[in-house]
Design a protein around this motif. Structure first.
Motif, mmCIF file in Angstrom:
data_model
loop_
_atom_site.group_PDB
_atom_site.id
_atom_site.type_symbol
_atom_site.label_atom_id
_atom_site.label_comp_id
_atom_site.label_asym_id
_atom_site.label_seq_id
_atom_site.Cartn_x
_atom_site.Cartn_y
_atom_site.Cartn_z
ATOM 1 N N PRO A 3 61.501 189.783 -2.224
ATOM 2 C CA PRO A 3 62.257 187.922 -2.259
ATOM 3 C C PRO A 3 63.277 187.603 -1.468
ATOM 4 O O PRO A 3 64.568 188.005 -1.858
ATOM 5 N N PRO A 4 62.797 186.491 -0.712
ATOM 6 C CA PRO A 4 64.159 185.888 -0.180
ATOM 7 C C PRO A 4 64.991 185.173 -1.281
ATOM 8 O O PRO A 4 64.659 185.000 -1.988
ATOM 9 N N SER A 5 66.520 184.961 -0.957
ATOM 10 C CA SER A 5 67.105 184.804 -1.390
ATOM 11 C C SER A 5 66.955 182.933 -1.198
ATOM 12 O O SER A 5 66.745 182.682 -0.522
ATOM 13 N N PRO A 6 67.451 182.377 -2.472
ATOM 14 C CA PRO A 6 67.266 181.025 -2.552
ATOM 15 C C PRO A 6 67.746 180.217 -1.299
ATOM 16 O O PRO A 6 66.966 179.309 -0.649
ATOM 17 N N GLY A 7 68.980 180.458 -0.906
ATOM 18 C CA GLY A 7 69.437 179.907 0.416
ATOM 19 C C GLY A 7 68.785 180.682 1.807
ATOM 20 O O GLY A 7 69.035 180.155 3.016
ATOM 21 N N HIS A 36 52.237 179.832 17.789
ATOM 22 C CA HIS A 36 52.968 179.363 18.927
ATOM 23 C C HIS A 36 52.326 179.645 19.982
ATOM 24 O O HIS A 36 52.162 179.224 21.102
ATOM 25 N N ALA A 37 53.168 181.384 19.792
ATOM 26 C CA ALA A 37 53.266 181.861 21.461
ATOM 27 C C ALA A 37 51.719 182.300 21.424
ATOM 28 O O ALA A 37 50.927 182.727 22.894
ATOM 29 N N ALA A 38 50.857 182.379 20.379
ATOM 30 C CA ALA A 38 49.482 182.763 21.505
ATOM 31 C C ALA A 38 48.805 181.712 21.994
ATOM 32 O O ALA A 38 48.121 181.328 22.935
ATOM 33 N N ASP A 39 48.952 180.329 21.258
ATOM 34 C CA ASP A 39 48.797 178.902 22.122
ATOM 35 C C ASP A 39 49.218 178.346 22.702
ATOM 36 O O ASP A 39 48.646 177.742 23.762
ATOM 37 N N THR A 40 50.529 179.143 23.413
ATOM 38 C CA THR A 40 50.753 178.532 24.689
ATOM 39 C C THR A 40 51.305 178.970 25.697
ATOM 40 O O THR A 40 51.679 179.354 26.320
ATOM 41 N N GLY A 41 51.537 181.151 25.462
ATOM 42 C CA GLY A 41 52.096 181.705 26.460
ATOM 43 C C GLY A 41 53.556 181.688 26.255
ATOM 44 O O GLY A 41 53.388 181.978 27.233
ATOM 45 N N HIS A 42 54.494 181.122 25.585
ATOM 46 C CA HIS A 42 55.353 180.799 25.684
ATOM 47 C C HIS A 42 56.322 181.836 25.010
ATOM 48 O O HIS A 42 56.029 182.954 23.997
ATOM 49 N N ARG A 43 57.153 182.040 24.935
ATOM 50 C CA ARG A 43 58.396 183.647 24.060
ATOM 51 C C ARG A 43 58.997 182.276 22.955
ATOM 52 O O ARG A 43 59.433 181.504 23.707
ATOM 53 N N VAL A 44 58.320 182.722 21.970
ATOM 54 C CA VAL A 44 59.395 182.514 20.739
ATOM 55 C C VAL A 44 60.417 183.700 19.986
ATOM 56 O O VAL A 44 59.875 184.811 20.005
ATOM 57 N N ALA A 45 61.402 182.974 19.903
ATOM 58 C CA ALA A 45 62.341 183.546 19.238
ATOM 59 C C ALA A 45 62.079 183.624 16.871
ATOM 60 O O ALA A 45 62.267 182.337 16.899
ATOM 61 N N VAL A 46 62.499 184.384 16.365
ATOM 62 C CA VAL A 46 62.052 184.742 14.846
ATOM 63 C C VAL A 46 63.653 185.539 15.152
ATOM 64 O O VAL A 46 64.143 186.602 14.495
ATOM 65 N N ASP A 47 65.006 184.216 14.277
ATOM 66 C CA ASP A 47 65.453 185.163 13.536
ATOM 67 C C ASP A 47 66.882 184.428 12.321
ATOM 68 O O ASP A 47 66.349 183.345 11.970
ATOM 69 N N ARG A 48 67.129 185.585 11.003
ATOM 70 C CA ARG A 48 67.109 185.038 9.450
ATOM 71 C C ARG A 48 68.658 184.447 9.943
ATOM 72 O O ARG A 48 69.863 184.301 10.639
ATOM 73 N N ILE A 49 68.846 183.544 9.264
ATOM 74 C CA ILE A 49 70.090 182.673 9.011
ATOM 75 C C ILE A 49 71.132 183.274 8.080
ATOM 76 O O ILE A 49 69.979 182.857 6.803
ATOM 77 N N GLU A 50 72.150 183.625 7.592
ATOM 78 C CA GLU A 50 72.517 183.765 6.514
ATOM 79 C C GLU A 50 73.019 182.811 5.586
ATOM 80 O O GLU A 50 73.854 181.762 6.903
#
Length: 50
Positions: A3-7, A36-50
């Motif tokens: 599970p994700p940590s609180p922060g 968002h990518a499916a709706d627009t065809g745009h490139r999306v990035a997902v990154d974890r913030i530490e």
């Protein structure tokens, strides 16, 4: 998967428009990015913030 940590946050950002979100769950972040990518065809990035 642990599970994700609180922060722990995930940053979802579109490389082609102003779409940007901070989300607390990895699965939700991936879903926002995919939708968002499916709706627009745009490139999306997902990154974890530490």
């Amino acid at each position: 998967m642990e599970p994700p940590s609180p922060g722990e946050l995930y940053h979802v950002v579109c490389r082609e428009c102003p779409f940007e979100r901070l989300i607390g769950l990895a699965g939700d972040a991936d879903a926002y990015g995919r939708d968002h990518a499916a709706d627009t065809g745009h490139r999306v990035a997902v990154d974890r913030i530490e």
